[in-house]
Design a protein around this motif. Structure first.
Motif, short mmCIF file in Angstrom:
data_model
loop_
_atom_site.label_atom_id
_atom_site.label_comp_id
_atom_site.label_asym_id
_atom_site.label_seq_id
_atom_site.Cartn_x
_atom_site.Cartn_y
_atom_site.Cartn_z
N GLU A 8 -2.59 5.13 -11.16
CA GLU A 8 -3.55 4.54 -12.10
C GLU A 8 -4.49 3.57 -11.39
O GLU A 8 -5.72 3.58 -11.64
N GLU A 9 -3.93 2.75 -10.51
CA GLU A 9 -4.77 1.79 -9.78
C GLU A 9 -5.72 2.51 -8.83
O GLU A 9 -6.87 2.10 -8.65
N THR A 43 -14.80 3.93 -9.38
CA THR A 43 -15.80 2.91 -9.07
C THR A 43 -16.46 3.19 -7.73
O THR A 43 -17.68 3.11 -7.58
N ARG A 87 -8.68 4.16 -10.84
CA ARG A 87 -9.67 3.18 -11.28
C ARG A 87 -10.63 2.83 -10.15
O ARG A 87 -11.86 2.81 -10.33
#
Length: 255
Positions: free
Chosen positions: A182-183, A190, A186
């Motif tokens: 998940e990290e 970006t 993200r």
């Protein structure tokens, strides 16, 4: 060591970006996923193993770990970014690991350039990215990580290594894997839109910056100096040179 349960596949929920496969044993998750990439595996493919028997480290080093004591996996991405920005892939995974370990255990983890996960000066995890240029117009990158989870201090291979257990922290490997993915997702999203967007976050957690270092370079040479920064291509700046690869040793005062 107490009996460690196998990974609970039902606890590794699929994400919008990734699809996870768990295998009981493989030589190297990176090697296997590179082969699958060449056969057309989609971006977001994740290969996790309970036992890696021929792991690969930087500068050609090999290693193995006992079954079930580590979180060992690789992730395939196909980023459409300028070639000079591909050096950020390993640091991206490093940042994801820092955030995931902090979030699930509370340990104060940091990064040694380019991507070793540290607790104080001891190594909790290593990361290695490898490229698949079989389709030069759409290169793929496989980034793998081995994170020590359940080893006691006596079971760690060297004194400079540590594990979550050795640091008094506990979390399920499944929980940690999902948190890392998940990290990573993200930051990856970006970064693809703005390749410079995660540079400042990386510099904030990189303990190499400002340290005296000895960098062991490919080919057996080395470079001594002070690490003055990390540039916008994720290269370490030492003695007027911008390094894209090398094994860094932090030099202690007086050495």
């Amino acid at each position: 060591m107490n009996e460690i349960p196998p990974l609970d596949r039902n606890a590794i929920r699929p994400g919008a970006f990734w699809r996870v496969e768990v295998v009981p044993e493989t030589g190297s998750t990176n090697t296997e996923l590179i082969a699958r990439s060449r056969e057309g595996a989609p971006e977001g493919s994740v290969l996790v193993t309970e036992h890696q028997t021929a792991g690969k480290g930087r500068l050609g080093r090999g290693f193995t770990t006992p079954p079930r004591v580590a979180l060992t996996f690789s992730l395939l991405i196909r980023p459409e970014v300028p070639a000079e920005q591909l050096g950020w892939v390993s640091p991206l995974m490093g940042l994801a690991a820092v955030a995931a370990v902090r979030g699930t255990t509370g340990l104060d983890t940091r990064l040694k350039w380019p991507n070793d996960l540290l607790v104080a000066e001891t190594k909790l995890a290593g990361i290695l990215a490898e490229a698949d240029f079989s389709d030069p117009s759409h290169p793929a990158i496989v980034v793998g990580m081995g994170l020590n989870v359940s080893q006691t201090r006596d079971e760690l291979p060297v004194e400079t290594a540590t594990s979550l257990r050795a640091e008094g922290a506990h979390t399920l490997r499944e929980t940690l894997l999902v948190a890392v993915l998940e990290e990573f997702e993200r930051r990856y999203t970006t970064w693809k839109g703005d390749p410079g967007a995660i540079a400042d976050e990386y510099r904030d957690v990189c303990v190499t910056i400002g340290r005296r270092v000895r960098v062991h370079l490919p080919g057996g040479t080395f470079l001594d100096g002070t690490a003055t920064g990390v540039d916008d291509q994720a290269r370490l700046l030492v003695a007027g040179r911008a390094l894209s690869a090398g094994d860094v040793v932090h030099v202690r005062p007086g050495e």
